[in-house]
Write a protein that holds these residues in place. Structure first.
Motif, PDB file in Angstrom:
ATOM      1  N   PRO A   1      17.217  77.779  53.106  1.00  0.00           N
ATOM      2  CA  PRO A   1      17.097  77.276  54.480  1.00  0.00           C
ATOM      3  C   PRO A   1      15.808  76.490  54.707  1.00  0.00           C
ATOM      4  O   PRO A   1      14.764  76.825  54.153  1.00  0.00           O
ATOM      5  CB  PRO A   1      17.123  78.554  55.323  1.00  0.00           C
ATOM      6  CG  PRO A   1      16.603  79.628  54.416  1.00  0.00           C
ATOM      7  CD  PRO A   1      17.065  79.259  53.027  1.00  0.00           C
ATOM      8  N   TYR A   2      15.915  75.462  55.542  1.00  0.00           N
ATOM      9  CA  TYR A   2      14.814  74.521  55.725  1.00  0.00           C
ATOM     10  C   TYR A   2      13.805  74.948  56.783  1.00  0.00           C
ATOM     11  O   TYR A   2      12.740  74.350  56.887  1.00  0.00           O
ATOM     12  CB  TYR A   2      15.371  73.150  56.096  1.00  0.00           C
ATOM     13  CG  TYR A   2      16.246  72.571  55.023  1.00  0.00           C
ATOM     14  CD1 TYR A   2      15.725  72.243  53.779  1.00  0.00           C
ATOM     15  CD2 TYR A   2      17.605  72.358  55.246  1.00  0.00           C
ATOM     16  CE1 TYR A   2      16.525  71.714  52.779  1.00  0.00           C
ATOM     17  CE2 TYR A   2      18.413  71.813  54.255  1.00  0.00           C
ATOM     18  CZ  TYR A   2      17.869  71.499  53.023  1.00  0.00           C
ATOM     19  OH  TYR A   2      18.669  70.978  52.036  1.00  0.00           O
ATOM     20  N   GLY A   3      14.161  75.941  57.592  1.00  0.00           N
ATOM     21  CA  GLY A   3      13.256  76.374  58.652  1.00  0.00           C
ATOM     22  C   GLY A   3      13.945  76.308  60.006  1.00  0.00           C
ATOM     23  O   GLY A   3      15.149  76.078  60.102  1.00  0.00           O
ATOM     24  N   ARG A   4      13.148  76.475  61.038  1.00  0.00           N
ATOM     25  CA  ARG A   4      13.689  76.516  62.399  1.00  0.00           C
ATOM     26  C   ARG A   4      13.810  75.110  62.974  1.00  0.00           C
ATOM     27  O   ARG A   4      12.921  74.274  62.819  1.00  0.00           O
ATOM     28  CB  ARG A   4      12.806  77.361  63.304  1.00  0.00           C
ATOM     29  CG  ARG A   4      12.632  78.806  62.843  1.00  0.00           C
ATOM     30  CD  ARG A   4      12.245  79.696  64.010  1.00  0.00           C
ATOM     31  NE  ARG A   4      13.369  79.839  64.937  1.00  0.00           N
ATOM     32  CZ  ARG A   4      13.228  80.225  66.209  1.00  0.00           C
ATOM     33  NH1 ARG A   4      12.032  80.486  66.704  1.00  0.00           N
ATOM     34  NH2 ARG A   4      14.288  80.335  66.989  1.00  0.00           N
TER      35      ARG A   4
ATOM     36  N   ASP B   1      17.930  76.817  60.633  1.00  0.00           N
ATOM     37  CA  ASP B   1      18.052  77.939  61.574  1.00  0.00           C
ATOM     38  C   ASP B   1      17.915  77.344  62.970  1.00  0.00           C
ATOM     39  O   ASP B   1      16.808  77.009  63.404  1.00  0.00           O
ATOM     40  CB  ASP B   1      16.953  78.963  61.292  1.00  0.00           C
ATOM     41  CG  ASP B   1      16.923  80.104  62.293  1.00  0.00           C
ATOM     42  OD1 ASP B   1      17.872  80.228  63.089  1.00  0.00           O
ATOM     43  OD2 ASP B   1      15.932  80.853  62.293  1.00  0.00           O
ATOM     44  N   VAL B   2      19.034  77.210  63.687  1.00  0.00           N
ATOM     45  CA  VAL B   2      19.081  76.337  64.858  1.00  0.00           C
ATOM     46  C   VAL B   2      19.145  77.095  66.181  1.00  0.00           C
ATOM     47  O   VAL B   2      19.934  78.034  66.338  1.00  0.00           O
ATOM     48  CB  VAL B   2      20.302  75.395  64.788  1.00  0.00           C
ATOM     49  CG1 VAL B   2      20.229  74.345  65.896  1.00  0.00           C
ATOM     50  CG2 VAL B   2      20.373  74.705  63.429  1.00  0.00           C
ATOM     51  N   THR B   3      18.322  76.634  67.118  1.00  0.00           N
ATOM     52  CA  THR B   3      18.426  77.027  68.509  1.00  0.00           C
ATOM     53  C   THR B   3      18.697  75.780  69.329  1.00  0.00           C
ATOM     54  O   THR B   3      17.992  74.777  69.189  1.00  0.00           O
ATOM     55  CB  THR B   3      17.130  77.691  69.013  1.00  0.00           C
ATOM     56  OG1 THR B   3      16.891  78.884  68.268  1.00  0.00           O
ATOM     57  CG2 THR B   3      17.235  78.046  70.494  1.00  0.00           C
TER      58      THR B   3
ATOM     59  N   VAL C   1      24.401  79.582  65.380  1.00  0.00           N
ATOM     60  CA  VAL C   1      23.565  78.772  66.263  1.00  0.00           C
ATOM     61  C   VAL C   1      23.270  79.598  67.508  1.00  0.00           C
ATOM     62  O   VAL C   1      24.184  80.177  68.090  1.00  0.00           O
ATOM     63  CB  VAL C   1      24.261  77.457  66.677  1.00  0.00           C
ATOM     64  CG1 VAL C   1      23.423  76.715  67.717  1.00  0.00           C
ATOM     65  CG2 VAL C   1      24.503  76.556  65.474  1.00  0.00           C
ATOM     66  N   THR C   2      22.009  79.643  67.906  1.00  0.00           N
ATOM     67  CA  THR C   2      21.633  80.313  69.148  1.00  0.00           C
ATOM     68  C   THR C   2      21.590  79.284  70.260  1.00  0.00           C
ATOM     69  O   THR C   2      20.843  78.299  70.177  1.00  0.00           O
ATOM     70  CB  THR C   2      20.258  80.978  69.012  1.00  0.00           C
ATOM     71  OG1 THR C   2      20.289  81.926  67.955  1.00  0.00           O
ATOM     72  CG2 THR C   2      19.867  81.677  70.316  1.00  0.00           C
ATOM     73  N   LEU C   3      22.399  79.483  71.299  1.00  0.00           N
ATOM     74  CA  LEU C   3      22.428  78.568  72.433  1.00  0.00           C
ATOM     75  C   LEU C   3      21.792  79.240  73.644  1.00  0.00           C
ATOM     76  O   LEU C   3      22.124  80.376  73.983  1.00  0.00           O
ATOM     77  CB  LEU C   3      23.862  78.148  72.755  1.00  0.00           C
ATOM     78  CG  LEU C   3      24.569  77.327  71.674  1.00  0.00           C
ATOM     79  CD1 LEU C   3      25.989  76.978  72.113  1.00  0.00           C
ATOM     80  CD2 LEU C   3      23.796  76.060  71.347  1.00  0.00           C
ATOM     81  N   VAL C   4      20.876  78.520  74.283  1.00  0.00           N
ATOM     82  CA  VAL C   4      20.087  79.064  75.385  1.00  0.00           C
ATOM     83  C   VAL C   4      20.188  78.133  76.579  1.00  0.00           C
ATOM     84  O   VAL C   4      20.063  76.911  76.435  1.00  0.00           O
ATOM     85  CB  VAL C   4      18.598  79.211  74.974  1.00  0.00           C
ATOM     86  CG1 VAL C   4      17.759  79.715  76.148  1.00  0.00           C
ATOM     87  CG2 VAL C   4      18.461  80.123  73.769  1.00  0.00           C
ATOM     88  N   GLN C   5      20.406  78.711  77.766  1.00  0.00           N
ATOM     89  CA  GLN C   5      20.377  77.907  78.986  1.00  0.00           C
ATOM     90  C   GLN C   5      18.942  77.871  79.504  1.00  0.00           C
ATOM     91  O   GLN C   5      18.332  78.913  79.745  1.00  0.00           O
ATOM     92  CB  GLN C   5      21.303  78.482  80.051  1.00  0.00           C
ATOM     93  CG  GLN C   5      21.427  77.581  81.284  1.00  0.00           C
ATOM     94  CD  GLN C   5      22.518  78.048  82.234  1.00  0.00           C
ATOM     95  OE1 GLN C   5      23.044  79.152  82.108  1.00  0.00           O
ATOM     96  NE2 GLN C   5      22.873  77.202  83.193  1.00  0.00           N
ATOM     97  N   GLY C   6      18.400  76.684  79.637  1.00  0.00           N
ATOM     98  CA  GLY C   6      17.022  76.586  80.082  1.00  0.00           C
ATOM     99  C   GLY C   6      16.615  75.155  80.386  1.00  0.00           C
ATOM    100  O   GLY C   6      17.339  74.199  80.089  1.00  0.00           O
TER     101      GLY C   6
ATOM    102  N   ASP D   1       9.256  83.042  74.876  1.00  0.00           N
ATOM    103  CA  ASP D   1      10.158  84.133  75.235  1.00  0.00           C
ATOM    104  C   ASP D   1      11.613  83.672  75.284  1.00  0.00           C
ATOM    105  O   ASP D   1      12.528  84.438  74.983  1.00  0.00           O
ATOM    106  CB  ASP D   1       9.778  84.715  76.602  1.00  0.00           C
ATOM    107  CG  ASP D   1       8.487  85.502  76.558  1.00  0.00           C
ATOM    108  OD1 ASP D   1       8.071  85.892  75.447  1.00  0.00           O
ATOM    109  OD2 ASP D   1       7.879  85.714  77.620  1.00  0.00           O
ATOM    110  N   GLN D   2      11.831  82.412  75.670  1.00  0.00           N
ATOM    111  CA  GLN D   2      13.192  81.878  75.773  1.00  0.00           C
ATOM    112  C   GLN D   2      13.783  81.522  74.418  1.00  0.00           C
ATOM    113  O   GLN D   2      14.897  81.915  74.086  1.00  0.00           O
ATOM    114  CB  GLN D   2      13.189  80.614  76.642  1.00  0.00           C
ATOM    115  CG  GLN D   2      13.101  80.818  78.122  1.00  0.00           C
ATOM    116  CD  GLN D   2      13.106  79.471  78.816  1.00  0.00           C
ATOM    117  OE1 GLN D   2      12.193  78.668  78.644  1.00  0.00           O
ATOM    118  NE2 GLN D   2      14.134  79.220  79.593  1.00  0.00           N
ATOM    119  N   VAL D   3      13.056  80.714  73.664  1.00  0.00           N
ATOM    120  CA  VAL D   3      13.633  80.106  72.465  1.00  0.00           C
ATOM    121  C   VAL D   3      12.913  80.466  71.176  1.00  0.00           C
ATOM    122  O   VAL D   3      13.360  80.101  70.087  1.00  0.00           O
ATOM    123  CB  VAL D   3      13.676  78.562  72.596  1.00  0.00           C
ATOM    124  CG1 VAL D   3      14.566  78.148  73.752  1.00  0.00           C
ATOM    125  CG2 VAL D   3      12.278  77.977  72.754  1.00  0.00           C
TER     126      VAL D   3
END
Length: 201
Positions: free
Chosen positions: A39-42, A63-65, A88-93, A101-103
């Motif tokens: 993996p290449y990172g975040r 590693d995707v957000t 994939v982590t999906l965040v509403q913001g 704290d969010q991402v």
């Protein structure tokens, strides 16, 4: 652009990209991956929408957000992520006020496929500050930007505005995206968009 309304009525032509556009982004991602092992990172996908490019990054080994403020778009994104079978982590913001704290933090790659160029100066600078706080020292920012000119819907941005907002970064590359809209929209909006690749100064 009223993004909430666009997703509500199903108007999102930016999701309908062709192979030439895909290759233009792929070549930039290959630069970040060259000489490294997966993996290449975040990676942080800003204005992820329905997660099309977040999914592509995950398939490549990142590693995707993904973050977006439009709930309807994120719902479409969750469906796409499940169908693709990737993580994939999906965040509403709000991308102008992102926090650890969010991402999270420690992002080596920040991708924006059309958010920054629609912001006014205040929000451009706020987004850049958010990115700066969450990125690693060796991070790369890739921005997809339309030029600054009078047109409906999209504001556009100048190179000077990019450099002012991302004061601690340098523009390493500017390359055409080859993005095309259907003929009536192409004539009306004249996208002429480019990828801006930024590295810390």
């Amino acid at each position: 652009m009223n993004w909430k309304f666009s997703y509500t009525v199903g108007f999102h032509p930016w999701e309908d990209t062709d192979q030439e556009f895909f290759q233009s982004l792929s070549s930039l991602l290959e630069q970040e991956e060259q000489g490294r092992n997966s993996p290449y990172g975040r990676a942080l996908d800003i204005g992820t929408g329905s997660a099309i490019w977040a999914i592509e990054l995950a398939k490549r080994g990142w590693d995707v957000t993904g973050v977006d403020f439009v709930e309807k778009a994120l719902e479409r994104g969750q469906e796409r992520v499940r169908a693709a079978g990737v993580e994939v982590t999906l965040v509403q913001g709000d991308v102008t006020r992102l926090s650890e704290d969010q991402v999270g933090s420690g992002f080596r790659l920040i991708l924006d496929t059309g958010t920054f160029h629609d912001f006014d100066t205040r929000r451009q600078r706020a987004m850049a500050r958010s990115v700066d706080a969450l990125a690693t020292e060796d991070a790369t920012v890739i921005l997809l930007c339309w030029p600054r000119r009078i047109r409906p819907l999209i504001r556009g941005v100048s190179r000077d505005e990019i450099e002012t907002a991302f004061a601690g970064w340098q523009i390493a590359d500017v390359k055409p995206s080859f993005f095309k809209l259907p003929p009536p929209l192409e004539w009306l909006l004249r996208p002429d968009e480019h990828w801006y690749r930024l590295r810390r100064a």
